[in-house]
Scaffold this motif. Sequence first.
Motif, PDB file in Angstrom:
ATOM      1  N   VAL A   9      43.386  38.182  36.923  1.00  0.00           N
ATOM      2  CA  VAL A   9      42.453  39.117  36.299  1.00  0.00           C
ATOM      3  C   VAL A   9      43.153  40.430  35.987  1.00  0.00           C
ATOM      4  N   SER A  10      42.833  40.993  34.838  1.00  0.00           N
ATOM      5  CA  SER A  10      43.245  42.357  34.499  1.00  0.00           C
ATOM      6  C   SER A  10      42.076  43.030  33.786  1.00  0.00           C
ATOM      7  N   THR A  11      42.136  44.359  33.712  1.00  0.00           N
ATOM      8  CA  THR A  11      41.050  45.094  33.069  1.00  0.00           C
ATOM      9  C   THR A  11      41.572  46.423  32.544  1.00  0.00           C
ATOM     10  N   HIS A  12      40.818  47.002  31.649  1.00  0.00           N
ATOM     11  CA  HIS A  12      41.035  48.391  31.249  1.00  0.00           C
ATOM     12  C   HIS A  12      39.691  48.977  30.833  1.00  0.00           C
ATOM     13  N   ILE A  13      39.634  50.312  30.782  1.00  0.00           N
ATOM     14  CA  ILE A  13      38.397  51.000  30.419  1.00  0.00           C
ATOM     15  C   ILE A  13      38.664  51.937  29.248  1.00  0.00           C
ATOM     16  N   LEU A  14      37.818  51.826  28.237  1.00  0.00           N
ATOM     17  CA  LEU A  14      37.848  52.747  27.103  1.00  0.00           C
ATOM     18  C   LEU A  14      36.550  53.541  27.120  1.00  0.00           C
ATOM     19  N   ASP A  15      36.660  54.847  27.177  1.00  0.00           N
ATOM     20  CA  ASP A  15      35.499  55.734  27.088  1.00  0.00           C
ATOM     21  C   ASP A  15      35.177  55.890  25.606  1.00  0.00           C
ATOM     22  N   THR A  16      34.161  55.164  25.152  1.00  0.00           N
ATOM     23  CA  THR A  16      33.842  55.159  23.717  1.00  0.00           C
ATOM     24  C   THR A  16      33.190  56.461  23.260  1.00  0.00           C
ATOM     25  N   SER A  17      32.764  57.304  24.193  1.00  0.00           N
ATOM     26  CA  SER A  17      32.177  58.587  23.788  1.00  0.00           C
ATOM     27  C   SER A  17      33.238  59.548  23.272  1.00  0.00           C
ATOM     28  N   ARG A  52      44.225  51.475  32.275  1.00  0.00           N
ATOM     29  CA  ARG A  52      44.495  50.122  32.779  1.00  0.00           C
ATOM     30  C   ARG A  52      44.698  50.098  34.286  1.00  0.00           C
ATOM     31  N   CYS A  53      44.294  48.984  34.887  1.00  0.00           N
ATOM     32  CA  CYS A  53      44.594  48.686  36.300  1.00  0.00           C
ATOM     33  C   CYS A  53      45.708  47.654  36.282  1.00  0.00           C
ATOM     34  N   LYS A  54      46.890  48.082  36.640  1.00  0.00           N
ATOM     35  CA  LYS A  54      48.042  47.182  36.560  1.00  0.00           C
ATOM     36  C   LYS A  54      48.375  46.511  37.879  1.00  0.00           C
ATOM     37  N   ASP A  55      47.675  46.872  38.949  1.00  0.00           N
ATOM     38  CA  ASP A  55      48.048  46.326  40.251  1.00  0.00           C
ATOM     39  C   ASP A  55      46.852  45.775  41.025  1.00  0.00           C
ATOM     40  N   LEU A  56      45.936  45.083  40.329  1.00  0.00           N
ATOM     41  CA  LEU A  56      44.839  44.436  41.033  1.00  0.00           C
ATOM     42  C   LEU A  56      45.388  43.296  41.889  1.00  0.00           C
ATOM     43  N   PRO A  57      44.766  43.028  43.046  1.00  0.00           N
ATOM     44  CA  PRO A  57      45.245  41.960  43.915  1.00  0.00           C
ATOM     45  C   PRO A  57      45.134  40.583  43.258  1.00  0.00           C
ATOM     46  N   ALA A  58      45.960  39.672  43.728  1.00  0.00           N
ATOM     47  CA  ALA A  58      45.921  38.287  43.244  1.00  0.00           C
ATOM     48  C   ALA A  58      44.659  37.602  43.773  1.00  0.00           C
ATOM     49  N   LEU A  59      44.161  36.646  43.012  1.00  0.00           N
ATOM     50  CA  LEU A  59      43.001  35.870  43.444  1.00  0.00           C
ATOM     51  C   LEU A  59      43.452  34.743  44.371  1.00  0.00           C
ATOM     52  N   PRO A  60      42.676  34.478  45.415  1.00  0.00           N
ATOM     53  CA  PRO A  60      43.040  33.368  46.296  1.00  0.00           C
ATOM     54  C   PRO A  60      42.779  32.017  45.631  1.00  0.00           C
ATOM     55  N   GLU A  61      43.472  31.026  46.107  1.00  0.00           N
ATOM     56  CA  GLU A  61      43.262  29.670  45.623  1.00  0.00           C
ATOM     57  C   GLU A  61      41.801  29.280  45.872  1.00  0.00           C
ATOM     58  N   GLY A  62      41.200  28.570  44.935  1.00  0.00           N
ATOM     59  CA  GLY A  62      39.817  28.127  45.079  1.00  0.00           C
ATOM     60  C   GLY A  62      38.793  29.094  44.528  1.00  0.00           C
ATOM     61  N   THR A  63      39.232  30.241  43.990  1.00  0.00           N
ATOM     62  CA  THR A  63      38.288  31.222  43.440  1.00  0.00           C
ATOM     63  C   THR A  63      37.558  30.630  42.237  1.00  0.00           C
ATOM     64  N   THR A  64      36.231  30.769  42.239  1.00  0.00           N
ATOM     65  CA  THR A  64      35.418  30.311  41.107  1.00  0.00           C
ATOM     66  C   THR A  64      34.678  31.449  40.423  1.00  0.00           C
ATOM     67  N   HIS A  65      34.458  32.553  41.159  1.00  0.00           N
ATOM     68  CA  HIS A  65      33.739  33.710  40.621  1.00  0.00           C
ATOM     69  C   HIS A  65      34.461  34.984  41.041  1.00  0.00           C
ATOM     70  N   VAL A  66      34.457  35.946  40.126  1.00  0.00           N
ATOM     71  CA  VAL A  66      35.122  37.229  40.358  1.00  0.00           C
ATOM     72  C   VAL A  66      34.129  38.342  40.054  1.00  0.00           C
ATOM     73  N   ARG A  67      34.225  39.418  40.822  1.00  0.00           N
ATOM     74  CA  ARG A  67      33.411  40.601  40.555  1.00  0.00           C
ATOM     75  C   ARG A  67      34.333  41.812  40.499  1.00  0.00           C
ATOM     76  N   LEU A  68      34.213  42.566  39.429  1.00  0.00           N
ATOM     77  CA  LEU A  68      34.898  43.850  39.284  1.00  0.00           C
ATOM     78  C   LEU A  68      33.850  44.948  39.427  1.00  0.00           C
ATOM     79  N   ASP A  69      34.072  45.847  40.367  1.00  0.00           N
ATOM     80  CA  ASP A  69      33.181  46.993  40.570  1.00  0.00           C
ATOM     81  C   ASP A  69      33.906  48.250  40.121  1.00  0.00           C
ATOM     82  N   PHE A  70      33.355  48.912  39.118  1.00  0.00           N
ATOM     83  CA  PHE A  70      33.930  50.129  38.556  1.00  0.00           C
ATOM     84  C   PHE A  70      33.129  51.327  39.064  1.00  0.00           C
ATOM     85  N   ALA A  71      33.759  52.235  39.774  1.00  0.00           N
ATOM     86  CA  ALA A  71      33.104  53.439  40.304  1.00  0.00           C
ATOM     87  C   ALA A  71      33.235  54.550  39.269  1.00  0.00           C
ATOM     88  N   VAL A  72      32.327  54.585  38.301  1.00  0.00           N
ATOM     89  CA  VAL A  72      32.457  55.497  37.162  1.00  0.00           C
ATOM     90  C   VAL A  72      31.824  56.864  37.390  1.00  0.00           C
TER      91      VAL A  72
END
Length: 131
Positions: A9-17, A52-72
Amino acid sequence: MSTSTTASVSTHILDTSVGRPAEGVAVHLSARAGREADWKALGGSATDADGRCKDLPALPEGTTHVRLDFAVETYFEKKQADAQQDAPANRDSGPGVFFPEVAITFAVVPGEHYHVPLLLNPFGYSVYRGS
């Protein structure tokens, strides 16, 4: 990095305002193996100057669902404080931040990479599976 037995998983945030990356937003990653399983917190990171978040932890084997929580909330409070400092006569006495956090949950399959951008503004957000 994904392997044949894990997703990534990777992510980035764009402030569209303002049409710019959102820097300094804390992002926490959780995963579970199956719909009924408990969430396991894996750790987190914060967005860099490019949003960008370039250093998110690796997902464990068997992962079926992921949740990203953004503290905005902290990001928007800082942005509001900076704007008030530049133009103190235009202070807004509104409720502060409408969305203090954004939680995105999605399904994954082993071997796939998931880039999930967050398009953010003070009163709305949108996400999609990027590339």
